[in-house]
Design a protein around this motif. Sequence first.
Motif, PDB file in Angstrom:
ATOM      1  N   LEU A 118     -27.697  39.475  36.749  1.00  0.00           N
ATOM      2  CA  LEU A 118     -27.863  39.561  35.291  1.00  0.00           C
ATOM      3  C   LEU A 118     -28.870  40.657  34.924  1.00  0.00           C
ATOM      4  N   HIS A 119     -28.699  41.220  33.718  1.00  0.00           N
ATOM      5  CA  HIS A 119     -29.609  42.275  33.257  1.00  0.00           C
ATOM      6  C   HIS A 119     -30.371  41.816  32.019  1.00  0.00           C
ATOM      7  N   ILE A 120     -31.134  42.740  31.446  1.00  0.00           N
ATOM      8  CA  ILE A 120     -32.022  42.363  30.345  1.00  0.00           C
ATOM      9  C   ILE A 120     -31.234  41.906  29.100  1.00  0.00           C
ATOM     10  N   GLY A 121     -30.003  42.427  28.936  1.00  0.00           N
ATOM     11  CA  GLY A 121     -29.153  42.010  27.812  1.00  0.00           C
ATOM     12  C   GLY A 121     -28.835  40.523  27.899  1.00  0.00           C
ATOM     13  N   HIS A 122     -28.533  40.045  29.107  1.00  0.00           N
ATOM     14  CA  HIS A 122     -28.267  38.615  29.287  1.00  0.00           C
ATOM     15  C   HIS A 122     -29.541  37.814  29.024  1.00  0.00           C
ATOM     16  N   THR A 123     -30.661  38.379  29.459  1.00  0.00           N
ATOM     17  CA  THR A 123     -31.937  37.680  29.333  1.00  0.00           C
ATOM     18  C   THR A 123     -32.295  37.469  27.861  1.00  0.00           C
ATOM     19  N   THR A 160     -26.772  28.315  25.221  1.00  0.00           N
ATOM     20  CA  THR A 160     -26.500  29.749  25.401  1.00  0.00           C
ATOM     21  C   THR A 160     -25.047  29.838  25.868  1.00  0.00           C
ATOM     22  N   PRO A 161     -24.473  31.051  25.851  1.00  0.00           N
ATOM     23  CA  PRO A 161     -23.177  31.175  26.528  1.00  0.00           C
ATOM     24  C   PRO A 161     -23.403  30.891  28.008  1.00  0.00           C
ATOM     25  N   ILE A 162     -22.348  30.502  28.692  1.00  0.00           N
ATOM     26  CA  ILE A 162     -22.498  30.385  30.145  1.00  0.00           C
ATOM     27  C   ILE A 162     -22.083  31.726  30.733  1.00  0.00           C
ATOM     28  N   TYR A 163     -22.894  32.203  31.673  1.00  0.00           N
ATOM     29  CA  TYR A 163     -22.786  33.597  32.136  1.00  0.00           C
ATOM     30  C   TYR A 163     -21.762  33.742  33.256  1.00  0.00           C
ATOM     31  N   TYR A 164     -21.081  34.898  33.263  1.00  0.00           N
ATOM     32  CA  TYR A 164     -20.185  35.199  34.376  1.00  0.00           C
ATOM     33  C   TYR A 164     -21.022  35.632  35.564  1.00  0.00           C
ATOM     34  N   PRO A 165     -20.975  34.917  36.664  1.00  0.00           N
ATOM     35  CA  PRO A 165     -21.777  35.371  37.817  1.00  0.00           C
ATOM     36  C   PRO A 165     -21.013  36.397  38.641  1.00  0.00           C
ATOM     37  N   ASN A 217     -17.444  23.501  28.234  1.00  0.00           N
ATOM     38  CA  ASN A 217     -18.655  23.189  29.012  1.00  0.00           C
ATOM     39  C   ASN A 217     -19.709  22.540  28.122  1.00  0.00           C
ATOM     40  N   TYR A 218     -19.704  22.965  26.838  1.00  0.00           N
ATOM     41  CA  TYR A 218     -20.725  22.464  25.918  1.00  0.00           C
ATOM     42  C   TYR A 218     -20.630  20.941  25.747  1.00  0.00           C
ATOM     43  N   THR A 219     -19.458  20.398  26.048  1.00  0.00           N
ATOM     44  CA  THR A 219     -19.292  18.946  25.890  1.00  0.00           C
ATOM     45  C   THR A 219     -19.278  18.224  27.235  1.00  0.00           C
ATOM     46  N   GLY A 240     -23.981  34.604  15.997  1.00  0.00           N
ATOM     47  CA  GLY A 240     -23.571  35.775  16.793  1.00  0.00           C
ATOM     48  C   GLY A 240     -24.667  36.826  16.774  1.00  0.00           C
ATOM     49  N   HIS A 241     -25.385  36.933  17.885  1.00  0.00           N
ATOM     50  CA  HIS A 241     -26.486  37.905  17.903  1.00  0.00           C
ATOM     51  C   HIS A 241     -25.988  39.289  18.320  1.00  0.00           C
ATOM     52  N   GLY A 242     -26.839  40.288  18.068  1.00  0.00           N
ATOM     53  CA  GLY A 242     -26.475  41.673  18.396  1.00  0.00           C
ATOM     54  C   GLY A 242     -26.713  41.974  19.866  1.00  0.00           C
ATOM     55  N   TRP A 243     -26.378  43.195  20.239  1.00  0.00           N
ATOM     56  CA  TRP A 243     -26.552  43.619  21.625  1.00  0.00           C
ATOM     57  C   TRP A 243     -27.832  44.425  21.791  1.00  0.00           C
ATOM     58  N   LEU A 244     -28.336  44.372  22.980  1.00  0.00           N
ATOM     59  CA  LEU A 244     -29.410  45.265  23.384  1.00  0.00           C
ATOM     60  C   LEU A 244     -28.723  46.485  23.963  1.00  0.00           C
ATOM     61  N   LEU A 245     -28.977  47.630  23.357  1.00  0.00           N
ATOM     62  CA  LEU A 245     -28.296  48.842  23.794  1.00  0.00           C
ATOM     63  C   LEU A 245     -29.233  49.694  24.636  1.00  0.00           C
ATOM     64  N   THR A 301     -23.245  28.645  34.088  1.00  0.00           N
ATOM     65  CA  THR A 301     -22.429  29.764  34.559  1.00  0.00           C
ATOM     66  C   THR A 301     -20.934  29.445  34.483  1.00  0.00           C
ATOM     67  N   ASP A 302     -20.187  30.479  34.169  1.00  0.00           N
ATOM     68  CA  ASP A 302     -18.747  30.413  33.900  1.00  0.00           C
ATOM     69  C   ASP A 302     -18.079  31.071  35.101  1.00  0.00           C
ATOM     70  N   GLU A 303     -17.610  30.254  36.046  1.00  0.00           N
ATOM     71  CA  GLU A 303     -17.391  30.788  37.386  1.00  0.00           C
ATOM     72  C   GLU A 303     -15.944  31.041  37.791  1.00  0.00           C
ATOM     73  N   VAL A 330     -24.547  33.019  20.669  1.00  0.00           N
ATOM     74  CA  VAL A 330     -23.590  33.807  21.468  1.00  0.00           C
ATOM     75  C   VAL A 330     -23.687  35.279  21.096  1.00  0.00           C
ATOM     76  N   GLY A 331     -23.343  36.150  22.028  1.00  0.00           N
ATOM     77  CA  GLY A 331     -23.310  37.586  21.741  1.00  0.00           C
ATOM     78  C   GLY A 331     -22.148  37.901  20.816  1.00  0.00           C
ATOM     79  N   LYS A 332     -22.255  39.013  20.108  1.00  0.00           N
ATOM     80  CA  LYS A 332     -21.282  39.294  19.040  1.00  0.00           C
ATOM     81  C   LYS A 332     -19.853  39.462  19.555  1.00  0.00           C
ATOM     82  N   GLU A 333     -19.689  39.908  20.826  1.00  0.00           N
ATOM     83  CA  GLU A 333     -18.316  40.139  21.296  1.00  0.00           C
ATOM     84  C   GLU A 333     -17.596  38.839  21.630  1.00  0.00           C
ATOM     85  N   ILE A 334     -18.316  37.739  21.675  1.00  0.00           N
ATOM     86  CA  ILE A 334     -17.626  36.470  21.964  1.00  0.00           C
ATOM     87  C   ILE A 334     -17.682  35.525  20.757  1.00  0.00           C
ATOM     88  N   VAL A 335     -17.990  36.111  19.587  1.00  0.00           N
ATOM     89  CA  VAL A 335     -17.978  35.321  18.349  1.00  0.00           C
ATOM     90  C   VAL A 335     -16.551  34.833  18.064  1.00  0.00           C
TER      91      VAL A 335
END
Length: 656
Positions: free
Chosen positions: A19-24, A10-15, A235-237, A290-295, A50-52, A261-266
Amino acid sequence: MEKKKFYITTPIYYPSDKLHIGHTYCTVATDAMARYKRLQGYDVCFLTGTDEHGQKIETKAAEAGVTPKEFVDRIVEGPQGVKDLWKLMNISNDRFIRTTDDYHVASIQKIFKRMYEKGDIYKGAYKGKYCTPCESFWTESQLVNGCCPDCGRPVVDAEEEAYFFRLSKYADRVQDLLENTDFLQPRSRVNEMVNNFIKPGLEDLCVSRTSFTWGVPVDFDPGHVVYVWVDALFNYTTALGFLNDKYDDYDHYWPADVHFVGKEIVRFHSIIWPAMLMSMEMPLPGHVFGHGWLLLDGGKMSKSKGNVVDPYILAEKFGVDALRFFLLRTFPFGSDGNFSNESLIQTINVDLANDLGNLLSRTVSMVGKYFGGTLPDVQAEDAEKDAELVQLLTSLRARYEEQMEHYAFQNALAEVFKVISRANKYIDENAPWVLAKDLEQNGPRLARVMYNLLEALRMAGILLSPFIPASAEKVLDQIGACGGCRTWESAGTYGSLSRTAAVQRGDNLFPRIDAEAAIAELEAAAEAARKAALPAIELEPQLTEPVDFDTFCKSDFRAVKVKDCQRVKKSEKLLKFTLDDGTGTDRQILSGIARFYQPEELVGKTLVAIVNLPPRKMMGQESCGMLISAVHTEKGEEKLHLLMVDDAIPAGAKLC
Ligand code: MSP
């Protein structure tokens, strides 16, 4: 035989926030894929983390009055933090990386140096805007009305020494990768990348910063920190042990089979990432999806907009599996989808409660009722009546696999639910309750009908296990599936269940939800959360228009004592005060503060009033003056405090 490997991330999340349901969404999808591959027998490595680093975290930590490390520790490891959320959601990641982990930091320094020594990273000047008082560099797009976003003062053109990565050198190879392979998926994202970013000309990328310090230091040039995306992508490596001793399975797992990854970080994953891997002469990942967003209400969820949906609330209310299922059943993975409580409840009620839940409870209870819980060995087929269901069951795994291999979770689930619906129809067609009237005559046929239903549940249960792992296991327990008939192989083989399977009645797995009541509760919880997120205290902006001193002095403020206070009849707002203002004649003032005080609590208090306002009529009564209060807003709610002064101050004393 050695198992084939499958490495998924998965992408590593900004802490920076909870986190919300979109990240989930992305993590649940990755988990379903990882579980599916494990089911197939792959040796899976599933990485999240996590991307800290970066300025945003540094700023947020400063606002919170803690160090950046303390700040991220709380969001990653603390209660309801990132790790807690993945535990709650039953995420089966094999590894969790934090970019502040020492081994990662050391690897990033080596990676940066390697690209520098190769000549792909060079020192240059970063042109930007500079706010001299704040000592901060800004890009044009960060400015607010052309001014510093922090202090609002004008900025000047400036140059900052920085390192650059030769992205331009790899433009042709990256374009070829995107256009001529299936590296980037869905295919529809390729044109956007090529036309919007590569064709207009790829510029070299600024990969170091000197304007803040919360990052991986460039070890050969103090003062520079590595650009957060370089730090993040590798991080992936590093999580596999690339250029560190923490792990040693880089050679085994790399390259990744797929990055979700989410579409904005494609853009980062499909242009910058392969270019840097090319520079490092490392193999490229199989796919980036690149997946879509939950709006929510048509817009991207974001904490700053206050339109986030809390996965904790939903999981507690509906159950983790129901939430996981909803996310992957309702929205095509590659496109955006609108989240709503209504569609969540509808999906649970229709698919899980009605279709799957009913099939399970009806079947298990009928096997109990007609055969005491264990099917007899003697069974009678009815080629005509069984053909369609059996044919669907025999081909189910292949149809499901075809969709899963394309990350089409919604379609894979649709295949499973086709079988579940068909099985429910099969019950009605075969009317077991009619057969059961004459068990001597129809027993073998009834047993076969039941067997086919159990097979449908078994095969569906196995294929649902990547999506709803805990519930799928309960389905398989209830139908008496043995270990050997819970496998991927057996999911493709109709007839794997023992003919004399013994069912075990269990709980109703997916109770029907009362939509109206549940929505009302969720809306109340969302409103409470919205209020809690509001700034604690909001103050009226101060007026800037000057008032001259003589005008100010014309306002006559006096201490007044409350002799009597009553509610005004037929008014919800007004209180009527009888006041001693030191003149010997009672003064009457009406004030719209009934919401904030009980009249009796004010009698005897010494307040402040302005006494030379012209009299006004309110609800047919005269008000001579105005009481002075302090007002502010707290958590979205108006608050008011009458100004009360020391009771030793005599009535009529002038305030100046
Ligand atoms: N730190 C970077 C990723 C670095 S990967 C080397 C980042 N972090 S993030 O926390 O902002 O986002 C993590 C992921 O969550 C992204 O893929 C993003 O698209 C996804 N989502 C955030 N909100 C989302 C929705 N509302 N819907 C679906 N996914 C969304 O980006």
